[in-house]
Design an enzyme around this catalytic site. Structure first.
Site, short mmCIF file in Angstrom:
data_model
loop_
_atom_site.label_atom_id
_atom_site.label_comp_id
_atom_site.label_asym_id
_atom_site.label_seq_id
_atom_site.Cartn_x
_atom_site.Cartn_y
_atom_site.Cartn_z
N TYR A 439 5.12 4.82 1.12
CA TYR A 439 4.41 5.45 -0.43
C TYR A 439 2.85 5.95 -0.05
O TYR A 439 2.50 5.56 1.00
CB TYR A 439 4.81 4.87 -1.43
CG TYR A 439 4.25 3.10 -1.57
CD1 TYR A 439 3.36 2.70 -0.86
CD2 TYR A 439 5.10 2.55 -2.75
CE1 TYR A 439 2.84 1.15 -1.05
CE2 TYR A 439 4.60 1.07 -2.94
CZ TYR A 439 3.49 0.52 -1.92
OH TYR A 439 3.24 -0.83 -2.29
N GLU A 440 2.57 6.70 -0.98
CA GLU A 440 0.93 7.35 -0.88
C GLU A 440 1.04 7.93 -0.02
O GLU A 440 -0.10 8.19 0.73
CB GLU A 440 -0.03 6.03 -1.03
CG GLU A 440 -0.06 5.06 -2.25
CD GLU A 440 -0.13 5.91 -3.65
OE1 GLU A 440 -0.47 7.01 -3.44
OE2 GLU A 440 0.46 5.11 -4.63
#
Lengths: 595, 595
Positions: A439-440
């Site tokens: 994620y990110e």
């Protein structure tokens, strides 16, 4: 069982002896952030982590979140823990005092983030996301929005989310479809579907403030037509209390590999009321400022999980009796020696130890740079700090999370078959850590950010700033006989970075795939070099500590760990340099159908 | 969603063109194992894997096994699938025709093992363990035991287990406590607790045959006092039907990270009736013969999971549209390019592809060596084959399973956030693969086996056999200009193996911790070198294939993949060589309390 004690002593060592945290109180606005105050805060947070958050980590994973008719219930104990967390002021620790925050520097925030994640990643994400929303609003929101939302986010009464991803687009946000129609009253009506929304719905706070990327009707295609909106779950009334339910609802929660106690939501927007944050069509820029902070936060999750994993591995390695030392019994009275006597177990522990301690120093140094970039009176110092942060952000995100997973896996490996059993709590670290590489921005995207955006930034000056920082250190310490064994491998590693970068400069212009093909290896090479630099700084601090003849065992352990890093980890840079210079042609040779 | 098609074409290529499987039918006893027969068997197994086993993989993981009052129920569909598996004769594929088996060579067994595991590891373990029990009994059991048990194991009516581990001992079996008291009728009464017993209790077969390590009352301490017993769940009657329930019962099943559809049992023996297998106090030797076969089997699990992971990653990378190629759009009509255009995605796929294809060749070569060691009329050939198997067993177990986990993780990484979602089936591979690095001896134990037992074996002659095999190849192909780009890196890698081994010879005698400290890195170095050797053989076969101007794309892809391996994977050997020669001192420097 998995164990966790906040590494207070090591955090204090880094703050006071490696990065000299006393500089913070000299920055305007941070006058109260003296080393003593910081020490007290870290100790207080440690208690919360050890006594409240960590005990909920295993039960939260096993129970997970519950979804029924749009309502999400967090696992048993989370509500009470969150209440305690918010009441303790931890939700607003680095928030502006104007909005009820504690106004503490980022350096302190980093130290706490590591501990919160280490004790309970799934829990820590709830306030973590609120803080992301706070940052985005405080930088880009109108005064009215700020006045309405920031105090509630700072005191934890409300929480926040980031709504970016849609089913058909994650990395490539240019494809996003959520629509925002302007309304007569200046608000917008938003419709669309967002997925993978962490903390999108839950029972911890009275309201949830969603920051949503969407397109205005007349917006250009691609990323240049994306705007940022604030869409609260309940529309706030003028007095600040929550009013009418808004048209943003959780349609489902995901069943995931890990972080099961954090609700990952499908959010359906059906004519939801929202307000523009910042300028129309500039949503990506606003989001990216936030994203960079979030990426460092995810890096800290990698470090946090590595630390709990390491501690749990050490505890087992000291306790488990199995086999005898190759050099003769070390526990002759017992039925076998503790497995910590075995060199291969040592190898696993030392990889973890040399990562967590070096990474902690690197992270807290970056925390200090953030505070300097934000508050230093000298513009040139601010710019230099910002350059270093820019360079180190993708490195910390990707390397720390890759190592978080590696350390979690090494903990399982140290535990042997018992590590595979859920009750023992170690395999959870592997499952929880796994998301941090995704994620990110996946770690591949971080590598592309490094190679495609950060290295060429300002004509390569940001990159030069990092190399200059390290060269300066080398020049300063090269003549010191005691530092030779550490400075020399650092210098060689930096030579490999320069050699690899030169290869890219010569080849990537002709063929951009050369940059993409080298990106992950170059990120790792630079990360290892940055780690070698921090281990050098740790050794310098330890030599000073030893001169003061104070707690010799602690400083000697630091120096021994630095030696391990130089001898058994840093040599990876040799292979990485070879791999990069082998070029991208072998990656791209096959037609897609040959896979 | 995760996908799986049995890699029939590649298996055929390795069998026919790389290792020349036609040699098998020339071995006494394997006259029927012609290439055509083998081809037909592989194709039949592929159908079963794709249509029956793989569809149950995800549901089996989600449902898991059920435990109630000593009874274990496998997930929905497993019973029917097992029935079909046994009726198809797959449980006895390499078993002796005298006991109802198909009498096929190990090479074929290896090819099938990969496919069974790739499609459903948790399922494949049930017949896999039966086969282990079959092997131990057939080599060490009395004629009476063999006659009673082997036909039932071969036709799958009964299944088997290995009961070694106890709560306080796994690796260090010398500490085991389960007792066996001789009875007047020649049987033994066994009491104790075994843990981590895969397939210890389930509902797939009418009886379960446990092979149990235990101590006789007068046995010496340590591993020299361990004997092997057969302890059936139901005592067989004279007519072969099942009789009275025996005193071995499942007390609980473990809640695990993965392989949830395979029951991992706590087995309580309370005066259970058993019979000695082989000689008293020689249980470890008997178990070790079996263990070596089991370790190769676990290695095949690593390969199997790597293959499914790879295929699932490729399917997604072709399908998912996100971003544009750095060298200009490749899907200009679509909203974005498939992610397979991105070099970093290619990097992940190529690592997987170069592992699975090289490892398959290495594994099937070892399969062939096993058949030669078993059946070749010439004693020297048998011995040479056995030496190579001995050397390669720990390498295959540890390297294949480490890479199985790595490939599973790369598949998740390719899938991005969607890889973290259970429904998509990719994260399961990570959880399932994780156990393979732990069971049948952790990978650290494999490394110690390699360094401490296999390298010094026969005064180093077994090791020389492996190096001789590779040197012979190098000498033969060195002059061939077309082979230069492959032979040269192989030769360099072998030089690094020799250099590292020399370092150990010079240092490990003085300090045995040097061997332990180098073990894991040396295993990886030798594994990569063995892979480079197999890729060379694949290239030789591909050159031949190209000369026949037949299916050029297939052979060109092989050569391109070999180039990738040489350019982007094999350079790891440089760093490994450095790390080994840095010695063990930095591993052992810290006192245990400094961790």
């Amino acid at each position: 069982m998995a164990v966790y004690k906040a590494p207070i002593k090591d955090i204090q060592f880094v703050l006071n002896e490696v990065i000299d945290v006393s500089k913070l109180a000299k920055l305007p606005g941070y006058e109260d952030a003296t080393p003593d105050t910081i020490h007290a805060i870290v100790e207080e947070a440690a208690k919360l982590c050890e006594n409240v958050l960590f005990p909920l980590n295993r039960t939260g994973d096993e129970e997970g979140c519950h979804y029924e008719n749009g309502v999400v219930r967090t696992p048993k104990g989370f509500k009470e823990a969150y209440k305690q967390f918010a009441e303790g002021g931890w939700t607003g620790i680095t928030c502006d005092p104007e909005y009820g925050g504690q106004g503490l520097p980022a350096t302190v925030g980093f130290a706490l983030q590591e501990m919160f994640t280490a004790s309970n990643q799934a829990f820590a994400m709830y306030p973590g996301l609120s803080h992301g929303a706070y940052e985005a609003l405080s930088r880009h929101g109108s005064d009215e929005l700020k006045k309405r939302y920031l105090p509630k986010l700072a005191d934890g009464t409300w929480s926040g989310t980031m709504c970016l991803t849609e089913p058909h687009c994650g990395t490539d946000l240019g494809m996003l479809r959520t629509k925002a129609e302007p309304q007569a009253d200046g608000s917008y009506s938003l419709s669309g579907t967002k997925i993978f929304i962490s903390a999108g719905e839950h029972d911890l706070t009275e309201n949830i403030v969603h920051l949503v990327l969407a397109r205005l009707p007349d917006a250009p295609g691609g990323t240049k037509g994306i705007s940022l909106f604030i869409v609260p779950k309940f529309l706030p009334k003028a007095d600040g209390s929550v009013g009418e339910r808004n048209g943003i609802r959780c349609g489902a929660i995901e069943h995931k590999m890990g972080i099961k106690a954090n609700a990952t939501c499908v959010m359906n927007l059906d004519g939801a009321t929202g307000w523009l944050v910042g300028e129309a069509n500039k949503g990506m820029t606003a989001m990216f400022v936030m994203m960079n902070a979030a990426r460092l936060g995810v890096g800290m999750q990698g470090l946090g999980i590595a630390e709990t994993s390491y501690q749990s591995a050490v505890a087992y390695a000291r306790d488990r009796l199995q086999g005898r030392s190759l050099t003769g019994p070390k526990n002759a009275g017992g039925p076998a020696d503790p497995i910590i006597v075995h060199p291969d177990v040592r190898r696993m522990l030392m990889i973890q130890k040399s990562f967590t301690e070096g990474a902690r120093a690197l992270a807290l140094w970056v925390g200090m740079l953030i505070d300097e970039a934000h508050s230093h009176p000298d513009a040139a110092t601010r710019e230099a700090a910002d350059d270093l942060i820019q360079m180190l952000t993708p490195i910390i995100k990707a390397y720390f999370t890759d190592m978080g997973s590696e350390c979690a896996n090494l903990a399982v490996q140290t535990w042997g078959g018992h590590g595979f059993i859920r009750e023992n709590g170690v395999e959870q670290f592997v499952r929880d850590a796994r998301i941090t590489q995704l994620y990110e921005g996946t770690n591949g995207i971080q590598a592309l950010d490094l190679v495609g955006r950060k290295l060429p930034m300002k004509g390569g000056r940001a990159a030069q700033r990092l190399l200059g920082e390290i060269s300066g250190f080398i020049a300063q310490h090269k003549g010191n006989e005691k530092m030779k064994e550490f400075v020399e491998p650092l210098e060689k590693a930096m030579g490999r970075v320069q050699d690899s970068a030169l290869f890219l400069m010569q080849n990537a212009m002709k063929n951009p795939d050369e940059a993409g093909g080298a990106a992950s290896d170059l990120l790792r090479l630079m990360a290892l070099t940055a780690m070698a630099y921090m281990w050098n700084r740790i050794v310098v601090a330890s030599h000073k500590g030893l001169e003061a003849a104070n707690d010799n065992a602690f400083y000697e352990a630091k120096i021994a760990t630095a030696r391990f890093f130089m001898a058994r980890v840093l040599p990876q840079t040799v292979s990485l340099n070879h791999q990069i210079k082998a070029g991208a042609s072998t990656l791209m040779a096959l037609p897609a159908e040959a896979f």
